[in-house]
Design a protein around this motif. Sequence first.
Motif, mmCIF file in Angstrom:
data_model
loop_
_atom_site.group_PDB
_atom_site.id
_atom_site.type_symbol
_atom_site.label_atom_id
_atom_site.label_comp_id
_atom_site.label_asym_id
_atom_site.label_seq_id
_atom_site.Cartn_x
_atom_site.Cartn_y
_atom_site.Cartn_z
ATOM 1 N N GLY A 170 0.776 -1.221 0.000
ATOM 2 C CA GLY A 170 0.000 0.000 0.000
ATOM 3 C C GLY A 170 0.811 1.275 0.000
ATOM 4 O O GLY A 170 0.255 2.376 -0.025
ATOM 5 N N VAL A 171 2.147 1.178 0.028
ATOM 6 C CA VAL A 171 3.015 2.348 0.001
ATOM 7 C C VAL A 171 3.796 2.311 -1.304
ATOM 8 O O VAL A 171 4.151 1.237 -1.795
ATOM 9 C CB VAL A 171 3.985 2.357 1.206
ATOM 10 N N SER A 172 4.073 3.491 -1.873
ATOM 11 C CA SER A 172 4.760 3.512 -3.156
ATOM 12 C C SER A 172 5.800 4.620 -3.201
ATOM 13 O O SER A 172 5.763 5.570 -2.420
ATOM 14 C CB SER A 172 3.767 3.690 -4.303
ATOM 15 N N ALA A 173 6.747 4.456 -4.127
ATOM 16 C CA ALA A 173 7.772 5.458 -4.402
ATOM 17 C C ALA A 173 7.870 5.618 -5.907
ATOM 18 O O ALA A 173 7.701 4.653 -6.657
ATOM 19 C CB ALA A 173 9.114 5.025 -3.807
ATOM 20 N N ILE A 187 16.623 1.158 -10.985
ATOM 21 C CA ILE A 187 15.748 2.316 -10.894
ATOM 22 C C ILE A 187 16.355 3.351 -9.959
ATOM 23 O O ILE A 187 17.174 3.020 -9.084
ATOM 24 C CB ILE A 187 14.333 1.927 -10.412
ATOM 25 N N ARG A 188 15.972 4.592 -10.146
ATOM 26 C CA ARG A 188 16.383 5.683 -9.275
ATOM 27 C C ARG A 188 15.107 6.317 -8.740
ATOM 28 O O ARG A 188 14.269 6.786 -9.515
ATOM 29 C CB ARG A 188 17.213 6.695 -10.042
ATOM 30 N N VAL A 189 14.941 6.317 -7.411
ATOM 31 C CA VAL A 189 13.715 6.819 -6.805
ATOM 32 C C VAL A 189 13.971 8.133 -6.086
ATOM 33 O O VAL A 189 15.090 8.424 -5.653
ATOM 34 C CB VAL A 189 13.091 5.788 -5.838
ATOM 35 N N LYS A 190 12.906 8.920 -5.951
ATOM 36 C CA LYS A 190 13.015 10.239 -5.353
ATOM 37 C C LYS A 190 13.001 10.185 -3.826
ATOM 38 O O LYS A 190 13.440 11.119 -3.175
ATOM 39 C CB LYS A 190 11.867 11.117 -5.860
ATOM 40 N N THR A 191 12.460 9.096 -3.263
ATOM 41 C CA THR A 191 12.365 8.987 -1.811
ATOM 42 C C THR A 191 13.748 8.883 -1.191
ATOM 43 O O THR A 191 14.634 8.212 -1.724
ATOM 44 C CB THR A 191 11.531 7.746 -1.434
ATOM 45 N N MET A 196 12.725 5.369 2.669
ATOM 46 C CA MET A 196 12.335 4.252 1.806
ATOM 47 C C MET A 196 12.510 2.922 2.522
ATOM 48 O O MET A 196 11.617 2.064 2.522
ATOM 49 C CB MET A 196 13.180 4.277 0.532
ATOM 50 N N MET A 197 13.649 2.737 3.124
ATOM 51 C CA MET A 197 13.952 1.424 3.688
ATOM 52 C C MET A 197 13.207 1.162 4.991
ATOM 53 O O MET A 197 13.230 0.050 5.501
ATOM 54 C CB MET A 197 15.457 1.281 3.896
ATOM 55 N N ARG A 198 12.516 2.187 5.528
ATOM 56 C CA ARG A 198 11.698 1.949 6.716
ATOM 57 C C ARG A 198 10.459 1.133 6.371
ATOM 58 O O ARG A 198 9.988 0.338 7.190
ATOM 59 C CB ARG A 198 11.290 3.285 7.356
ATOM 60 N N TRP A 199 9.905 1.360 5.156
ATOM 61 C CA TRP A 199 8.688 0.622 4.798
ATOM 62 C C TRP A 199 8.938 -0.490 3.800
ATOM 63 O O TRP A 199 8.111 -1.401 3.648
ATOM 64 C CB TRP A 199 7.614 1.572 4.255
ATOM 65 N N PHE A 200 10.049 -0.451 3.102
ATOM 66 C CA PHE A 200 10.305 -1.448 2.056
ATOM 67 C C PHE A 200 10.918 -2.704 2.661
ATOM 68 O O PHE A 200 11.956 -2.654 3.330
ATOM 69 C CB PHE A 200 11.241 -0.863 0.999
ATOM 70 N N CYS A 222 8.393 -7.867 -8.604
ATOM 71 C CA CYS A 222 9.845 -7.949 -8.729
ATOM 72 C C CYS A 222 10.462 -8.200 -7.361
ATOM 73 O O CYS A 222 9.900 -7.813 -6.325
ATOM 74 C CB CYS A 222 10.419 -6.658 -9.329
ATOM 75 N N MET A 223 11.635 -8.821 -7.374
ATOM 76 C CA MET A 223 12.369 -9.087 -6.139
ATOM 77 C C MET A 223 13.550 -8.135 -6.022
ATOM 78 O O MET A 223 14.212 -7.814 -6.999
ATOM 79 C CB MET A 223 12.854 -10.539 -6.105
ATOM 80 N N TYR A 224 13.776 -7.687 -4.781
ATOM 81 C CA TYR A 224 14.904 -6.812 -4.487
ATOM 82 C C TYR A 224 16.217 -7.573 -4.654
ATOM 83 O O TYR A 224 16.333 -8.722 -4.236
ATOM 84 C CB TYR A 224 14.771 -6.302 -3.048
#
Length: 697
Positions: A170-173, A187-191, A196-200, A222-224
């Motif tokens: 339910g959370v996105s970046a 990918i390059r994210v703005k967060t 980011m790593m608190r919810w991912f 996708c897998m990290y």
Amino acid sequence: MKQSGAADNLLEAGGAATPDLARENNLAYRHFARPEPLAPPDGAKTVSLRSLYNRINHIHFSEGTLQAYFRNMITGETFFLNAAPMPCTGDELSCFWSDNDTKDHPPNDFEFMGLAIEDSHSHILIFAEILHSDREGFTVRLPMAGYDAEQRLTQRYPCEGIHVELSQGGVSAKGGLVDFTPFGFRIRVKTKPAAMMRWFNVELPATLSLHGNEGLIFSSPCMYMHHNGDHEPLEMVLAPAEVDYPAEPDGNRNPAQRLVPSPALVIEHPLLGKPHRLRVSQVATSGFVVQEDAQDAVLIPGLTIRNASLEFAGGMTIHCSVRVNSRYDKDEGIFSYFVEITDMRVSEYERLSRILISALDPAACHAAELDTDALWEFLFDTGFIYPKKYALIHAHGNELKETCRKIYHERSEIAAHFACQKGGRIQAHISMVKAYERAWMIHHHAARGKNLRRSGVSVLKQVMFHLNDMHRLPSAAMDYAMAFFRPENRFPDHIFGGFARYLDDQGGCSLDTMAYLTYTTLSLHADLPDGWDLKEVTDADLSALKRSYAATSGGLLLKAMGLDNSGREDGSLEAVFGEAGLCRTRKSFALAYRGEALAVLVMDRSDLGLNLSELLNGIKALIIDEERLSWRVLSIAVSKLARNYPLERVPVLFHPFTYTENHNVPFEKLYHAWVLDVRHGDEYMRYMRKKFRVKYN
């Protein structure tokens, strides 16, 4: 800035301190996350100085960049800056900093470690000696050779303009796509990394969605794999999770065939933004099996490609949209994929279907190959155009011939025709036409010759082959297949009526009996009695019709005719026929007494000969209340609508047929209206294979 020893190693990824010094100097650094040494790796391939010259000059010609690597001697972190090389003709190379936000060259606390050339196949390390550096650029002396530290199995492709959304729980970046390989995305994210790593959760899959200029082009779990620590901007590498895409057409779909010579599939790659040509090993109406060398692979399962063309020898091209469904290794160094067709124009699908049908059955004949004079001879000889039918249409011979020419010899989105020939003579024929907004009608089925049944089944196989994947195409706008046939005609009763009885589900495949008569337009033009009105149909009128129809039938006829919603045309039917230079409209009226609808009259209009029984050029009287609606009143209403037709006698179909019996209406014959919900198409194909041994080898 200092020179590093050649044997120094780049810092391993992760766990590095924040590079405050670089920020203070406005340095457009990029953290180097991979623990690769800037020294010859074991087994690295040597790259000659001449080859280095050529690669560097190609970068200059292409207005590209190479990377200059530095190490922060205070924090121990390793970074790189992009640099644009000048033409290289000797062992000295000059480069300019290419980063827009670089206002100063690396300070003294950063030591130079060497250069790297990244391309899609390799990662070349150059242990150069720094000669000069300032805020504009630097000069180095090149060594006698470089080293290819990473000879990749597959290429890595840089990307621009691809927007990314990564969501989990339910959370996105959001961010952008940096590059991709056939096995993953960077990918390059703005967060911010910490946020980011608190919810991912790196242990769970996340949904990666990629958007280009034409909308969504990829969305899949996708897998990290890894990311670049606490450094900004946050970059993350993801690998598509395994999704159970079909590896090839399933057992209910048309088989894939090997064509000689093989066609090629040319795609406009949505991530690369340029054309790419693929070898095609097998072709089906549902898609293609394509192959590419692993080293040059560009396809990723789940990727949507809106612009694709199947190119045949001789210059014929068929356009479509596709999705990459699966990848599997065929031979060492070769990837094979099943690429599924997601949409194409009906006329394009007809061409593809015809090629594959002809490969299966040499006797099959393309509509454009049919001689129209031979077709008319066939229809008269088989008795398909019998005396009463001919009496209905004979005064409009020229119009019939022109309609036939348009639908048989001009590419269109509204019809398809199938025939088989022997010795140049037509033995069997069947057609299909877009009858309503969401329904196609199978008609004009006839056969002759000694092997009458075999010929009839032959063209039936062709139309089944055609429909089997056509109904899945959004452009076909096909929710229903329908047919009208006389109950006493045994062959259509077996192939259509037999399945309806076998399925025993009016919601999946229905049969409705309708009474037929031809109404003369010369009838007395009387007015409706007081209290009666013939008006445009309303939602309330249709609701009453649906309740009545559900009680007497519960079938699909109203849905196929587009009467389950507003009852009004959305314009698509008239528009698609208009593109072919033909006419097709449907208007619905309610016959009401003091505001209460007792029948709905559907006025179908088309060019003469679109259907030779003129079932799409007549009136359908759908009775709501049999007891309260007299034939005298209904006859007057029908006569008012019949004036709009160019025919002397207008076909009228009544449902339920019992109305004509109970009111002594002199009907001429009965028709079965057969309607199939195409979601039951697989069941129908299985029935045909079992009952009539319809199969494709």
